[in-house]
Design a protein around this motif. Structure first.
Motif, PDB file in Angstrom:
ATOM      1  N   MET A 198      47.406  47.222  38.643  1.00 40.96           N
ATOM      2  CA  MET A 198      48.017  48.523  38.910  1.00 40.96           C
ATOM      3  C   MET A 198      47.384  49.158  40.148  1.00 40.96           C
ATOM      4  SD  MET A 198      48.122  51.965  36.546  1.00 40.96           S
ATOM      5  CE  MET A 198      49.051  51.197  35.217  1.00 40.96           C
ATOM      6  N   LEU A 199      46.058  49.057  40.252  1.00 41.98           N
ATOM      7  CA  LEU A 199      45.348  49.646  41.389  1.00 41.98           C
ATOM      8  C   LEU A 199      45.747  48.983  42.704  1.00 41.98           C
ATOM      9  CD1 LEU A 199      43.069  51.487  42.528  1.00 41.98           C
ATOM     10  CD2 LEU A 199      41.507  49.563  42.113  1.00 41.98           C
ATOM     11  N   LEU A 200      45.696  47.645  42.734  1.00 40.06           N
ATOM     12  CA  LEU A 200      45.866  46.921  43.988  1.00 40.06           C
ATOM     13  C   LEU A 200      47.324  46.732  44.402  1.00 40.06           C
ATOM     14  CD1 LEU A 200      43.139  44.167  43.474  1.00 40.06           C
ATOM     15  CD2 LEU A 200      42.939  46.309  44.728  1.00 40.06           C
ATOM     16  N   GLU A 201      48.223  46.613  43.423  1.00 34.88           N
ATOM     17  CA  GLU A 201      49.613  46.303  43.753  1.00 34.88           C
ATOM     18  C   GLU A 201      50.535  47.511  43.731  1.00 34.88           C
ATOM     19  OE1 GLU A 201      51.209  43.019  41.567  1.00 34.88           O
ATOM     20  OE2 GLU A 201      49.342  41.867  41.681  1.00 34.88           O
ATOM     21  N   TYR A 202      50.103  48.602  43.065  1.00 29.08           N
ATOM     22  CA  TYR A 202      50.989  49.742  42.915  1.00 29.08           C
ATOM     23  C   TYR A 202      50.389  51.041  43.483  1.00 29.08           C
ATOM     24  CZ  TYR A 202      53.738  46.712  39.889  1.00 29.08           C
ATOM     25  OH  TYR A 202      54.494  45.679  39.401  1.00 29.08           O
ATOM     26  N   ILE A 203      49.194  51.396  43.005  1.00 34.62           N
ATOM     27  CA  ILE A 203      48.615  52.676  43.400  1.00 34.62           C
ATOM     28  C   ILE A 203      48.275  52.702  44.892  1.00 34.62           C
ATOM     29  CG2 ILE A 203      46.638  54.222  43.111  1.00 34.62           C
ATOM     30  CD1 ILE A 203      46.587  53.379  40.158  1.00 34.62           C
ATOM     31  N   ILE A 204      47.476  51.730  45.362  1.00 30.24           N
ATOM     32  CA  ILE A 204      47.046  51.731  46.759  1.00 30.24           C
ATOM     33  C   ILE A 204      48.226  51.576  47.731  1.00 30.24           C
ATOM     34  CG2 ILE A 204      45.716  50.446  48.496  1.00 30.24           C
ATOM     35  CD1 ILE A 204      43.547  50.087  46.399  1.00 30.24           C
ATOM     36  N   PRO A 205      49.203  50.682  47.474  1.00 39.16           N
ATOM     37  CA  PRO A 205      50.359  50.625  48.380  1.00 39.16           C
ATOM     38  C   PRO A 205      51.127  51.931  48.472  1.00 39.16           C
ATOM     39  CG  PRO A 205      50.241  48.622  47.076  1.00 39.16           C
ATOM     40  CD  PRO A 205      49.216  49.560  46.509  1.00 39.16           C
ATOM     41  N   ASN A 206      51.232  52.682  47.363  1.00 42.22           N
ATOM     42  CA  ASN A 206      51.942  53.957  47.408  1.00 42.22           C
ATOM     43  C   ASN A 206      51.152  55.009  48.163  1.00 42.22           C
ATOM     44  OD1 ASN A 206      54.639  54.332  45.811  1.00 42.22           O
ATOM     45  ND2 ASN A 206      53.453  52.823  44.665  1.00 42.22           N
ATOM     46  N   ILE A 207      49.834  55.016  47.967  1.00 46.60           N
ATOM     47  CA  ILE A 207      48.992  55.927  48.745  1.00 46.60           C
ATOM     48  C   ILE A 207      49.117  55.597  50.231  1.00 46.60           C
ATOM     49  CG2 ILE A 207      46.606  56.567  49.278  1.00 46.60           C
ATOM     50  CD1 ILE A 207      45.973  56.213  46.311  1.00 46.60           C
TER      51      ILE A 207
END
Length: 404
Positions: A300-309
């Motif tokens: 979730m952190l690497l594939e979703y949260i950081i790309p959206n940030i």
């Protein structure tokens, strides 16, 4: 051979001297320097061995030195203080310009006469060249000092800076125009003489360089902030742009990180390992505010949260996790008024932000964190609770969960 090309841009030329100062301090030995318009003048001063005089000129610059314009009115224009006296003054000056068929350049000519030494310039073992345009018919002139007729170097420098609207005398019965109309940053002039290493010090970042090929290695030094108007010659702006030229050049030469600040990079593996140390419960909290659930924490952190940030921070494709973290910190540093013109270690930069927040109530922290990014976040992320993102990102940074 190493050559430096200085782009034209009037008052923005203060950026040049800051950049050259950084090059010299970093030990670069320059074999040739060329320029267009103000770049031709600054180049000539360097080549003849009078860089310090050139630096002093820019430190003490004022509108009166160049165009017979009162400094206080120019500063009012710069600061957008358009009172009646300022409007009346420039209205009167406009009438004079029309009657004289151009802005008077006697002051500018006096500076060139006083500071340019043709003998020193010709005797220097450093190449010097410039660009201008001959009118009737239009003929671009790209020329080195050895091809300029004796006694005419100053006239050619003035011709290179013959910006439309400036009143200047003819040269040998011919009219010349500012070289920027043809090539404002003449890297091609250096390439034509066999230079294989070229540094281009830019002033106009919205224009692409001409005559670029694979025959030479090119380094571009670009300003990270707007340099102001072409004819805004004030000490305050010149001082700011000299610093900007100095630090923006060091950023390139030392591979510093940051868009508006200057951060020494650390090993990217350290950043990645620290991201993996973020507790799962914090990741899930942030993920829920962004609409992500039922996904393993690290994925979730690497594939979703950081790309959206990264999306609402306008991160470039080539940027990595360290760049994302630094950009987050830069936004917070700017909100807190942290000094721009300094080279920071990443840990020091984070500590300054954290120490600054010790004097702010916790509720205030939540309100100012990433304040400038909220609009972008709303444009790029749907179903986002921005307050929750702010709160969790602040906890992540301020509580030092990823201390370096």
């Amino acid at each position: 051979m190493l050559g430096v090309a200085l782009e034209g841009g009037g008052a923005k030329g203060a950026f040049h001297v800051g950049a050259i100062k950084a090059l010299l301090e970093e030990g670069y030995e320059i074999d040739g320097m060329v320029g267009t318009s103000i770049g031709a003048f600054n180049s000539a001063m360097f080549v003849q061995g009078d860089f310090e005089k050139c630096f002093d000129l820019w430190i003490n610059i004022s509108p009166e030195q160049l165009f017979d314009i009162e400094n206080r009115h120019m500063e009012n224009i710069l600061n957008k203080n358009l009172d009646r006296k300022t409007i009346s003054y420039f209205s009167s000056e406009a009438k004079k310009i029309i009657l004289n068929r151009g802005i008077d350049t006697d002051n500018l000519r006096k500076i060139v006469d006083d500071l340019i030494d043709e003998e020193k310039l010709r005797n220097s073992n450093i190449d010097f060249g410039l660009v201008t345009i001959e009118l009737g018919p239009i003929n671009p002139i790209e020329i080195f000092k050895e091809d300029i007729p004796c006694g005419k170097l100053k006239e050619y420098i003035m011709a290179s800076a013959r910006y439309p609207g400036l009143k200047m005398k003819q040269l040998d019965g011919k009219t010349y125009l500012d070289g920027g109309m043809y090539d404002n940053c003449p890297v091609g002039l250096l390439a034509s003489k066999g230079y294989d290493e070229i540094i281009a010090i830019r002033l106009m970042t919205n224009k692409k360089l001409k005559h670029i090929n694979d025959e030479f290695n090119l380094i571009e030094i670009q300003p990270s902030m707007d340099l102001g108007g072409t004819f805004i010659f004030t000490k305050e702006l010149a001082h700011r742009n000299i610093k900007l030229g100095y630090y923006d050049t060091l950023k390139v030469l030392r591979n510093l990180r940051g868009r508006e600040y200057y951060i020494e990079p650390i090993d990217d593996d350290i950043i990645f390992s620290k991201l993996l140390e973020i507790p799962d419960d914090m990741i899930f909290d942030i993920g829920r505010t962004m609409g992500f659930e039922n996904i393993p924490a690290k994925r979730m952190l690497l594939e979703y949260i950081i790309p959206n940030i990264a999306r609402y921070l306008n991160i470039n494709k080539e940027d990595n996790y360290q760049d994302i973290l630094i950009l987050l910190l830069e936004h917070m540093a700017k909100d807190r008024g942290i000094e721009k013109f300094k080279i920071y270690k990443l840990e020091e930069f984070l500590r300054l932000i954290r120490d600054n927040d010790k004097e702010i109530a916790i509720q205030k922290k939540m309100e100012i964190n990433l304040r400038g990014l909220r609009r972008k976040a709303l444009e790029n992320i749907t179903q986002v609770n921005i307050e929750m993102i702010d709160e969790n990102l602040m906890k992540l940074l301020i509580e030092n969960k990823i201390s370096l």
